[in-house]
Design a protein around this motif. Structure first.
Motif, PDB file in Angstrom:
ATOM      1  N   LYS A 193       0.865  -1.171   0.000  1.00 29.32           N
ATOM      2  CA  LYS A 193       0.000   0.000   0.000  1.00 29.32           C
ATOM      3  C   LYS A 193       0.903   1.222   0.000  1.00 29.32           C
ATOM      4  CE  LYS A 193      -0.439  -0.693   4.898  1.00 29.32           C
ATOM      5  NZ  LYS A 193      -0.664  -0.569   6.138  1.00 29.32           N
ATOM      6  N   LYS A 196       1.028   8.342  -0.072  1.00 30.10           N
ATOM      7  CA  LYS A 196       1.583   9.652  -0.374  1.00 30.10           C
ATOM      8  C   LYS A 196       2.222  10.150   0.913  1.00 30.10           C
ATOM      9  CE  LYS A 196       0.128  14.060  -2.424  1.00 30.10           C
ATOM     10  NZ  LYS A 196       1.182  14.716  -1.683  1.00 30.10           N
ATOM     11  N   VAL A 221       8.561  10.323  16.246  1.00 27.97           N
ATOM     12  CA  VAL A 221       7.801   9.672  17.320  1.00 27.97           C
ATOM     13  C   VAL A 221       7.226   8.350  16.818  1.00 27.97           C
ATOM     14  CG1 VAL A 221       7.273  11.873  18.415  1.00 27.97           C
ATOM     15  CG2 VAL A 221       5.654  10.892  16.762  1.00 27.97           C
ATOM     16  N   THR A 222       6.871   7.451  17.724  1.00 26.88           N
ATOM     17  CA  THR A 222       6.328   6.159  17.297  1.00 26.88           C
ATOM     18  C   THR A 222       5.065   6.388  16.475  1.00 26.88           C
ATOM     19  OG1 THR A 222       5.097   5.968  19.355  1.00 26.88           O
ATOM     20  CG2 THR A 222       7.197   4.815  19.253  1.00 26.88           C
ATOM     21  N   SER A 224       5.026   7.691  13.497  1.00 31.72           N
ATOM     22  CA  SER A 224       5.136   8.858  12.624  1.00 31.72           C
ATOM     23  C   SER A 224       5.433   8.451  11.183  1.00 31.72           C
ATOM     24  CB  SER A 224       6.223   9.809  13.133  1.00 31.72           C
ATOM     25  OG  SER A 224       7.474   9.168  13.169  1.00 31.72           O
ATOM     26  N   LYS A 226       8.113   6.195  10.012  1.00 31.04           N
ATOM     27  CA  LYS A 226       9.533   6.135   9.657  1.00 31.04           C
ATOM     28  C   LYS A 226       9.788   5.102   8.565  1.00 31.04           C
ATOM     29  CE  LYS A 226      10.870   5.728  14.060  1.00 31.04           C
ATOM     30  NZ  LYS A 226       9.618   6.098  14.755  1.00 31.04           N
ATOM     31  N   GLU A 228       8.040   4.186   6.078  1.00 29.67           N
ATOM     32  CA  GLU A 228       7.732   4.713   4.752  1.00 29.67           C
ATOM     33  C   GLU A 228       8.850   5.653   4.270  1.00 29.67           C
ATOM     34  OE1 GLU A 228       5.071   3.468   3.135  1.00 29.67           O
ATOM     35  OE2 GLU A 228       5.819   4.569   1.407  1.00 29.67           O
ATOM     36  N   ILE A 377       0.924   9.486  12.307  1.00 29.63           N
ATOM     37  CA  ILE A 377       0.089   9.412  11.119  1.00 29.63           C
ATOM     38  C   ILE A 377      -1.380   9.315  11.529  1.00 29.63           C
ATOM     39  CG2 ILE A 377      -0.506   8.007   9.117  1.00 29.63           C
ATOM     40  CD1 ILE A 377       2.210   9.140   8.656  1.00 29.63           C
ATOM     41  N   ARG A 586      -2.546   2.563  17.523  1.00 32.96           N
ATOM     42  CA  ARG A 586      -1.769   2.948  16.356  1.00 32.96           C
ATOM     43  C   ARG A 586      -2.627   3.197  15.132  1.00 32.96           C
ATOM     44  NH1 ARG A 586       3.743   2.179  16.585  1.00 32.96           N
ATOM     45  NH2 ARG A 586       3.953   1.711  14.399  1.00 32.96           N
TER      46      ARG A 586
HETATM   47  P1  ADP Z   1       7.025   4.249  13.023  1.00 27.74           P
HETATM   48  O1  ADP Z   1       8.007   3.256  12.455  1.00 27.74           O
HETATM   49  O2  ADP Z   1       7.497   5.659  12.894  1.00 27.74           O
HETATM   50  O3  ADP Z   1       6.598   3.912  14.404  1.00 27.74           O
HETATM   51  P2  ADP Z   1       5.300   3.206  10.997  1.00 27.74           P
HETATM   52  O4  ADP Z   1       6.297   3.298   9.924  1.00 27.74           O
HETATM   53  O5  ADP Z   1       5.041   1.872  11.586  1.00 27.74           O
HETATM   54  O6  ADP Z   1       5.691   4.223  12.156  1.00 27.74           O
HETATM   55  O7  ADP Z   1       3.945   3.851  10.476  1.00 27.74           O
HETATM   56  C1  ADP Z   1       2.749   3.827  11.218  1.00 27.74           C
HETATM   57  C2  ADP Z   1       1.569   3.544  10.327  1.00 27.74           C
HETATM   58  O8  ADP Z   1       1.300   4.635   9.432  1.00 27.74           O
HETATM   59  C3  ADP Z   1       1.747   2.337   9.433  1.00 27.74           C
HETATM   60  O9  ADP Z   1       0.578   1.584   9.482  1.00 27.74           O
HETATM   61  C4  ADP Z   1       1.981   2.916   8.063  1.00 27.74           C
HETATM   62  O10 ADP Z   1       1.535   2.047   7.054  1.00 27.74           O
HETATM   63  C5  ADP Z   1       1.172   4.185   8.094  1.00 27.74           C
HETATM   64  N1  ADP Z   1       1.691   5.246   7.226  1.00 27.74           N
HETATM   65  C6  ADP Z   1       2.985   5.640   7.123  1.00 27.74           C
HETATM   66  N2  ADP Z   1       3.088   6.705   6.285  1.00 27.74           N
HETATM   67  C7  ADP Z   1       1.849   6.996   5.850  1.00 27.74           C
HETATM   68  C8  ADP Z   1       1.313   7.993   4.963  1.00 27.74           C
HETATM   69  N3  ADP Z   1       2.104   8.901   4.390  1.00 27.74           N
HETATM   70  N4  ADP Z   1      -0.023   7.982   4.749  1.00 27.74           N
HETATM   71  C9  ADP Z   1      -0.819   7.080   5.348  1.00 27.74           C
HETATM   72  N5  ADP Z   1      -0.377   6.112   6.186  1.00 27.74           N
HETATM   73  C10 ADP Z   1       0.941   6.059   6.444  1.00 27.74           C
END
Ligand code: ADP
Ligand code: ZN
Length: 731
Positions: A193, A196, A221-222, A224, A226, A228, A377, A586
């Motif tokens: 998935k 953007k 932050v958790t 946020s 990262k 992606e 997010i 989350r």
């Molecule tokens: P972190 O590693 O910073 O704790 P994650 O990478 O696990 O955070 O992301 C948290 C959630 O947000 C995941 O489910 C991810 O798929 C979703 N996510 C990340 N970036 C976006 C975005 N730009 N738009 C929508 N959902 C996103």
């Protein structure tokens, strides 16, 4: 031409380069694995250089016998890295080579796996047309083989031997050998998935590539997003024709990362980690060397992946202690990563919601670039953390594991049909046994540490050496028969839960319930599939899992890590609370975190409950500055151990004498130096002594230059000696 060869890297401890002649016509390169005559037999070696000169009489030189499997060679960049690691960590050639080329891949005991493959013979059209009408199955099989063919074992199951043989006899199909790649965790798959990026995320990606600094600290932050950021940065890297390494603290704990990467990059991802079978590892290695895979994901050791032209290295959860190798060969992954990135002109990204004090300080100083993502997010933001004062519970007559608040919230969560995670700081049933009357605590005979009670075996176990003892029912000192089991463990929490919430599904995750590589995945999968409403676990459940229906997180005994006698205790506790809390709410649901503690006023909890990392950093950093601890100094510990205590003391005295002379000549480099018994005075019958130093950061390399040769000079058959730099634990 002369080849400079390191011999027998599988077993030799010799750190010496031997010269061999390269026979005419042999196409030998630096980094090739070779077979050379050594003594009376032939042995495996590594060509680390080619030269025209030798100090040895040429007529006495022997020749390289042959070049070995090209898939176990290493590149020029790895030879440069070897040089760096020898200087920085005082490793031997063999230590480095063993890290670079894992396990049984040396010695050529791992082979390509080939399987029979069935494909159409070119120009078989006429023959296919001539298949009799009643042979329907033959025609179907021929049609199936049209796009390239299939492994025999696959079609055999579907069509049977007689159909297959008929096609072969008719000259339509043929059997050949075809290599198969053993693919680790091949059952892990997911849909990609692609999203953007948010403004914060794309600003972070731009910063990584825009800055002229090699290292960027991504403080996000958790939740946020990262991951992606990592993935899009990697996408940009491979689009530019470069390669990437993605490191996570423990790969089997983060199947999610693997799933996301497979979904996005499919077979361009190779996985390297120690849990793989030798065959799997060899195949992943080969896919990297042939360029089929240009993204490597793995735990610490994947930093040695045989990639060239590395454009990006990511270390996720950069604060995690597992990035430091504390057993031989000792090295620090971040130093290796920075070297590799610089060597290839690439970038290094350190990501965390709770950066180590060292890294954040480096960003403040300007040595690292800083990219910040301060928003989740999910629209709900960070889950509120409520601090529960456990001493008030005890005063109010509740001596149980769960506070009134936690019991209530658990009940509500269960009624709502949501899920909860309960975090506990250690494994086993109860950590130690103690006599209620005289305070006697049983200790390990060999290690001088308290034993841990395991209810399954009803035994006391030493967590340092694994030795088991019978559970005591009577105190051997005062004879009293009232033995108290110390603190709570995961098993006891599960038992209590079963009593309080009968019929509710509960899963447990700790070192004992996850002894196999797949056990983690099974437990996590079961929880994700709602086979249970409560997951009880240790540190392991704190790492990177994404469960959308978890709305309650309980931290049962936050204090455990607060009172370890280690300068990083507060940092660790802050990280732990933040990481665990980050598991709640989350996705689309709001979450809540309850933190049970006997020290509700402690500053770590104040900052953690407000998610105030910068505030915590400022306070902690100031403490370090005032007390002269890292990052404002470097701790060097020389540890000596052996069975004969006199020998160990002798060794410690010798090294101390020489270091003392060095200290007197370099007064300004030292903040502290003392020789003493190690806090754990004995492990597995080996006595332990240490020399503890704190030196200025600027003089670290010089001091280590003086320390390292002493280790070699003073180690004897019975006494082992090594040095640690900023050790993870000072036990
Ligand atoms: P972190 O590693 O910073 O704790 P994650 O990478 O696990 O955070 O992301 C948290 C959630 O947000 C995941 O489910 C991810 O798929 C979703 N996510 C990340 N970036 C976006 C975005 N730009 N738009 C929508 N959902 C996103
Ligand atoms: Zn022991």
């Amino acid at each position: 031409m002369i080849a400079k060869v390191i011999v027998d890297i599988s077993s030799s401890e010799i750190d010496k380069i031997f010269d061999y002649l390269v026979p005419d016509g042999m196409d030998l390169h630096e980094g090739d694995r070779v077979l050379v005559p050594f003594g009376r037999k032939e042995t495996e070696g590594f060509c680390i250089g080619l030269s025209d000169v030798t100090d040895v009489d040429r007529s006495k030189l022997k020749s390289v016998s042959s070049r070995l499997d090209p898939f176990t060679c290493i590149g020029k960049n790895m030879l440069a890295l070897m040089d760096f690691m020898r200087r920085k960590f005082y490793l031997r050639y063999v230590d480095c080579l063993r890290l670079f080329i894992p396990g049984r891949m040396r010695g050529g005991r791992v082979k390509e796996l080939k399987r029979l493959y069935l494909s159409l013979i070119d120009g078989a059209e006429q023959a296919i047309a001539a298949i009799p009408a009643r042979a329907k199955r033959q025609r179907e099989l021929a049609e199936k083989l049209r796009d390239g063919g299939e492994y025999l074992s696959v079609v055999a199951g579907e069509f049977g031997a007689s159909t297959i043989n008929a096609l072969i006899d008719a000259g339509i199909a043929q059997k050949t050998d075809k290599p198969v790649y053993r693919k680790p965790y091949s059952d892990i798959a997911a849909d990609d998935k692609k999203v953007k990026l948010t403004a914060e995320q794309s600003a972070a990606v731009d910063k990584i590539f825009g800055t002229d600094k090699t290292v960027t600290l991504l403080y996000g932050v958790t939740g946020s997003g990262k991951t992606e950021v990592y993935m899009q940065a990697i996408e940009r890297t491979i689009a530019a024709g470069k390669t990437a390494i993605m490191l996570v603290p423990e790969i089997s704990l983060t199947p999610q990362t693997l799933r996301n990467f497979r979904a996005r990059f499919s077979d361009r991802v190779a996985l390297l980690h120690s849990g793989l079978g030798q065959g799997e590892r060899y195949d992943e290695w080969r896919r990297i060397l042939t360029g089929e895979a240009d993204i490597v994901i793995g735990a610490r050791s994947a930093i040695f992946a045989p990639l060239s032209n590395v454009g990006l290295i990511v270390m996720d959860e950069e604060h995690d202690g597992s990035y430091v190798s504390e057993s031989n060969p000792r090295y620090n992954t971040v130093d290796v990563a920075e070297f590799r990135a610089r060597y290839d002109g690439g970038k290094l990204v350190l990501g965390s919601a709770t950066p180590s004090i060292d890294s954040f300080e480096a960003a403040q100083e300007g040595r690292y670039e800083l990219a910040t993502m301060s928003h989740r997010i999910s629209e709900h933001g960070m889950p509120p953390i409520e601090i529960v004062d456990m001493s008030r519970e005890v005063l109010g007559g509740n001596a149980g594991i769960f506070s009134g608040r936690l019991a209530e919230e658990l009940r509500r969560t269960i009624e709502r049909g949501d899920q909860a995670m309960l975090f506990i700081n250690r494994r086993g049933h109860s950590s130690f046994a103690m006599c209620r009357k005289c305070g006697y605590v049983p200790k390990c005979e060999d290690c001088d540490v308290s034993l841990t009670y395991h209810s399954v075996e009803n035994a006391l176990v030493c967590h340092y050496c694994g030795k088991k003892y019978r559970m005591i029912t009577r105190c051997p000192v005062c004879g009293c028969d009232s033995i108290k089991y110390g603190k709570t463990g995961t098993q006891r929490v599960v038992q209590e839960l079963q009593k309080t919430y009968p019929g509710v599904g509960i899963l447990r995750m700790d070192n004992e319930s996850t002894t196999t590589k797949d056990a983690y995945l099974d437990i996590l999968g079961a929880f994700k599939a709602h086979e249970a409403q409560i997951l009880v676990g240790t540190q392991m459940i704190a790492k990177g899992h994404d469960f959308p229906d978890v709305t309650l997180v309980g931290i049962l005994d936050a204090d455990m890590s607060l009172y370890f006698s280690d300068y990083r205790s507060c940092e660790r506790t802050f990280q732990l609370v933040t990481q665990v809390a980050g598991r709640a709410g989350r996705a689309s649901k709001t979450g809540k975190v309850l933190l049970q503690t006997y020290s509700p006023g402690h500053y770590v909890y104040k900052f953690a409950s407000r998610y105030d990392y910068p505030g915590f950093f400022a306070k902690e950093n100031n403490t370090r500055k005032v007390t002269g601890f890292p990052p404002y100094s470097t701790i060097v510990r020389v540890l000596m151990s052996g069975r004969d205590e006199e020998d160990v003391i002798e060794c410690a005295r010798g090294i101390y004498r020489e270091l003392r002379a060095y200290q007197l000549a370099h007064e300004s480099s030292f903040l502290f130096m003392r020789a003493m018994r190690a806090p754990i005075a004995r492990i597995e019958q080996h006595y332990r002594y240490q020399i503890l130093m704190r030196v200025t950061r600027e003089s670290e390399d010089a001091v280590l230059g003086a320390v390292y040769p002493l280790l070699d000079a003073y180690k004897t058959r019975g006494v082992s000696v090594f040095a640690q730099i900023n050790p993870q634990s000072l036990s």
